[in-house]
Motif scaffolding. Structure first.
Motif, PDB file in Angstrom:
ATOM      1  N   LEU A  76      11.382   0.006  44.355  1.00  0.00           N
ATOM      2  CA  LEU A  76       9.937  -0.275  44.416  1.00  0.00           C
ATOM      3  C   LEU A  76       9.478  -1.046  43.184  1.00  0.00           C
ATOM      4  N   GLU A  77      10.038  -0.708  42.027  1.00  0.00           N
ATOM      5  CA  GLU A  77       9.695  -1.469  40.815  1.00  0.00           C
ATOM      6  C   GLU A  77      10.170  -2.914  40.934  1.00  0.00           C
ATOM      7  N   ALA A  78      11.340  -3.103  41.517  1.00  0.00           N
ATOM      8  CA  ALA A  78      11.834  -4.466  41.727  1.00  0.00           C
ATOM      9  C   ALA A  78      10.941  -5.241  42.689  1.00  0.00           C
ATOM     10  N   ALA A  79      10.255  -4.491  43.564  1.00  0.00           N
ATOM     11  CA  ALA A  79       9.334  -5.136  44.507  1.00  0.00           C
ATOM     12  C   ALA A  79       7.955  -5.374  43.885  1.00  0.00           C
ATOM     13  N   GLY A  80       7.818  -5.031  42.614  1.00  0.00           N
ATOM     14  CA  GLY A  80       6.567  -5.324  41.913  1.00  0.00           C
ATOM     15  C   GLY A  80       5.612  -4.159  41.763  1.00  0.00           C
ATOM     16  N   GLU A  81       6.015  -2.988  42.192  1.00  0.00           N
ATOM     17  CA  GLU A  81       5.117  -1.830  42.092  1.00  0.00           C
ATOM     18  C   GLU A  81       5.271  -1.140  40.730  1.00  0.00           C
ATOM     19  N   ARG A  82       4.197  -0.491  40.302  1.00  0.00           N
ATOM     20  CA  ARG A  82       4.260   0.411  39.151  1.00  0.00           C
ATOM     21  C   ARG A  82       4.464   1.816  39.724  1.00  0.00           C
ATOM     22  N   VAL A  83       5.546   2.472  39.288  1.00  0.00           N
ATOM     23  CA  VAL A  83       5.970   3.707  39.952  1.00  0.00           C
ATOM     24  C   VAL A  83       5.912   4.890  38.987  1.00  0.00           C
ATOM     25  N   LEU A  84       5.314   5.955  39.452  1.00  0.00           N
ATOM     26  CA  LEU A  84       5.314   7.239  38.753  1.00  0.00           C
ATOM     27  C   LEU A  84       6.447   8.076  39.325  1.00  0.00           C
ATOM     28  N   THR A  85       7.287   8.659  38.455  1.00  0.00           N
ATOM     29  CA  THR A  85       8.377   9.482  38.962  1.00  0.00           C
ATOM     30  C   THR A  85       8.717  10.571  37.965  1.00  0.00           C
ATOM     31  N   LEU A  96       6.318  18.236  38.689  1.00  0.00           N
ATOM     32  CA  LEU A  96       5.587  17.108  39.283  1.00  0.00           C
ATOM     33  C   LEU A  96       4.265  16.899  38.561  1.00  0.00           C
ATOM     34  N   VAL A  97       3.582  18.009  38.271  1.00  0.00           N
ATOM     35  CA  VAL A  97       2.297  17.903  37.577  1.00  0.00           C
ATOM     36  C   VAL A  97       2.508  17.344  36.169  1.00  0.00           C
ATOM     37  N   ALA A  98       3.565  17.829  35.484  1.00  0.00           N
ATOM     38  CA  ALA A  98       3.829  17.336  34.128  1.00  0.00           C
ATOM     39  C   ALA A  98       4.059  15.828  34.135  1.00  0.00           C
ATOM     40  N   ALA A  99       4.819  15.338  35.109  1.00  0.00           N
ATOM     41  CA  ALA A  99       5.071  13.893  35.186  1.00  0.00           C
ATOM     42  C   ALA A  99       3.788  13.135  35.494  1.00  0.00           C
ATOM     43  N   ALA A 110      -4.928   7.119  37.978  1.00  0.00           N
ATOM     44  CA  ALA A 110      -3.535   6.663  37.969  1.00  0.00           C
ATOM     45  C   ALA A 110      -3.384   5.354  37.216  1.00  0.00           C
ATOM     46  N   ARG A 111      -2.263   5.241  36.530  1.00  0.00           N
ATOM     47  CA  ARG A 111      -1.860   3.963  35.944  1.00  0.00           C
ATOM     48  C   ARG A 111      -0.846   3.272  36.842  1.00  0.00           C
ATOM     49  N   THR A 112      -0.427   3.938  37.900  1.00  0.00           N
ATOM     50  CA  THR A 112       0.653   3.428  38.740  1.00  0.00           C
ATOM     51  C   THR A 112       0.171   3.227  40.179  1.00  0.00           C
ATOM     52  N   ASP A 113       1.021   2.548  40.957  1.00  0.00           N
ATOM     53  CA  ASP A 113       0.675   2.274  42.358  1.00  0.00           C
ATOM     54  C   ASP A 113       1.124   3.391  43.297  1.00  0.00           C
ATOM     55  N   ARG A 114       2.271   3.974  42.977  1.00  0.00           N
ATOM     56  CA  ARG A 114       2.861   4.948  43.903  1.00  0.00           C
ATOM     57  C   ARG A 114       3.660   5.983  43.106  1.00  0.00           C
ATOM     58  N   ALA A 115       3.758   7.177  43.640  1.00  0.00           N
ATOM     59  CA  ALA A 115       4.623   8.206  43.046  1.00  0.00           C
ATOM     60  C   ALA A 115       5.863   8.377  43.902  1.00  0.00           C
ATOM     61  N   VAL A 116       7.017   8.524  43.245  1.00  0.00           N
ATOM     62  CA  VAL A 116       8.256   8.886  43.925  1.00  0.00           C
ATOM     63  C   VAL A 116       8.794  10.122  43.211  1.00  0.00           C
ATOM     64  N   PHE A 117       8.693  11.259  43.862  1.00  0.00           N
ATOM     65  CA  PHE A 117       9.063  12.522  43.236  1.00  0.00           C
ATOM     66  C   PHE A 117      10.253  13.146  43.955  1.00  0.00           C
ATOM     67  N   GLU A 118      11.205  13.664  43.177  1.00  0.00           N
ATOM     68  CA  GLU A 118      12.157  14.592  43.771  1.00  0.00           C
ATOM     69  C   GLU A 118      11.512  15.970  43.778  1.00  0.00           C
TER      70      GLU A 118
END
Length: 464
Positions: A76-85, A96-99, A110-118
């Motif tokens: 997703l970052e390679a596609a230009g998104e800012r990612v929270l993980t 998840l909350v800490a991140a 948010a400073r990012t476009d999308r979150a990707v969480f395990e």
């Protein structure tokens, strides 16, 4: 976004807690900020998640969460998104909350476009309710931490409960090769099945560590035509019509050249070259590919990002210590340790192992699972490897290795992590790589030794 004083206080307090945790040397601030922020505002995760313009992706399952999450985030970052993980691997809701707090603006937002969480399997439902994700990846269901999770059927049921909480338009990328996963996805909309059709790395039969031998619908025996790992492969019920669904995206061929590389040919024509070997990583790669395509990323971008991806801490991580190359292969359950030993033996040609078993809460207090691991593979290996048995349960491991058939001179017991690393490096010949196979907290202890020697950075720093 309208000002929310409670959210702002939670975010600020969480950030201060993270700073204090690191400043006091109490860790990387990967969970405590979550505790603090949730105490002030129990809705902090839902509120921060709602500010993400492109929503959230959750990755769950027993094994492979960290690598698959990293792969999807990288694509997703390679596609230009800012990612929270949550790259630190802290995958309970507190993590998840800490991140989210760490990357939020000071007063929330948010400073990012999308979150990707395990996400931990037992935390999926709570995370789904809070984040209302647009896509969930379900990798596998394997026996793990029975004293915390209960029987595998309980974990499967909890996964299913989480999936049934998804918004109607959400998508699910699920492993068709795992009958327990498929049973939880039956009847749900938006399921994209992935699987491995390649025959290059099949097992001779269902291994002892496999957990699903009967039909999830009618309890009749399952028949396996192909076994990739554990109970994952091609299966069908001997009584009813339950069977492996046809994957929408499948691996057609695996070209494995070593621990640091493999090339996959997918049946949609995509070729993925990655710097992570092992058949278990083939599942992670095809799952990440299917997730990214479902989110609208082009196949070319996926392939380029996957090619540049490097494993995260403890997952095939390489380091130099005491003049030798070491590779850390985290393993935390019977199926995981089976496939790690198989990979190290067949692809790594390992002659020296340091296997460290701890029994702290994060590892699971019950280590009886060691008796389900195919340590006999080490006894069968023509390389006649030597094993340093380490960790809090080093002596339990040594007993298991004795009954697996390893000769006394093939095993050295050294519970202390620093001494075990010195011993392992001392036994390895120049040019040989030591395979370090720890449970989770044992991995953190061994990395701490390596960190003090300057061989690696703190895991939370590498995760940023």
């Amino acid at each position: 976004m309208r000002p929310d004083p409670r959210l702002g206080a939670a975010v600020l307090a969480g950030k201060l807690a993270a700073t204090a945790s690191r400043g006091l040397g109490r860790g990387g601030g990967t969970t405590i900020p979550g505790d603090v922020a949730l105490a002030i505002d129990p809705e902090v995760l839902a509120k921060l998640g709602a500010t993400l313009p492109r929503g959230s992706v959750l990755v769950t399952g027993t094994n492979g969460k960290t690598t698959t999450t990293g792969l999807i985030a990288a694509v997703l970052e390679a596609a230009g998104e800012r990612v929270l993980t949550n790259a630190s691997g802290a995958n309970l809701v507190f993590g998840l909350v800490a991140a989210a707090v760490a990357q939020a603006r000071p007063l929330g937002g948010a400073r990012t476009d999308r979150a990707v969480f395990e996400v931990d399997e037992l935390s999926l439902e709570r995370a789904v309710i809070a984040l209302r994700p647009r896509l969930v990846v379900v990798l596998n269901l394997l026996r793990d931490q029975l004293d915390r999770s209960g029987e595998l059927a309980t974990t499967a049921r909890r996964i299913g409960e989480g999936l049934r909480r998804l918004p109607p338009d959400a998508q699910i990328v699920a492993n068709a090769d795992d009958p327990l996963v498929v049973a939880q996805c039956e009847g749900l909309p938006g399921v994209v099945y992935i699987g491995i059709d390649a025959d290059e790395q099949l097992l001779d039969g269902v291994p002892h560590a496999a957990d699903a031998r009967t039909c999830p619908r009618c309890a009749a025996p399952l028949h396996f035509d192909r076994v990739v790992l554990a109970h994952c492969g091609s299966y069908r019920c001997t009584r009813c019509d339950f069977a492996r669904p046809r994957p929408a995206v499948a691996v057609r061929r695996i070209a494995a050249t070593g621990l640091d590389s493999q090339r996959l040919e997918l049946d949609d024509g995509t070729e993925l070259g990655a710097a992570v070997g092992g058949v278990y990583n083939a599942y992670n790669l095809v799952a990440a590919h299917a997730a990214a395509i479902s989110l609208g990323v082009s196949p070319a971008t996926v392939a380029a990002a996957v090619a540049g991806f490097r494993p995260r801490f403890g997952r095939m991580e390489r380091l130099q210590l005491h003049g030798r190359e070491l590779r850390i292969l985290l393993a935390k359950n019977p199926a995981g340790l089976d496939v790690v030993l198989r990979t190290a033996d067949e692809l790594g040609h390992a002659r020296t192992y340091l296997i460290a078993i701890n029994d702290l809460v994060a590892d699971g207090r019950d280590v009886s699972w060691l008796w389900d691991v195919d340590f006999e593979r080490l006894a069968r290996s023509p390389l006649r490897p030597h094993v340093i048995a380490s960790g809090r349960r080093a002596h339990d491991l040594a007993v298991r290795l004795k009954y697996a058939g390893l000769a006394a001179e093939q095993v050295t017991v050294e519970p202390d992590p620093a001494a075990a690393l010195r011993l392992a490096a001392g036994r390895a010949e120049p040019g040989d790589e030591v395979m370090v196979v720890p449970t989770y907290t044992a991995m953190l202890e061994l990395r701490a030794v390596a960190q003090r020697a300057g061989a690696v950075g703190a895991f939370w720093e590498e995760a940023r």
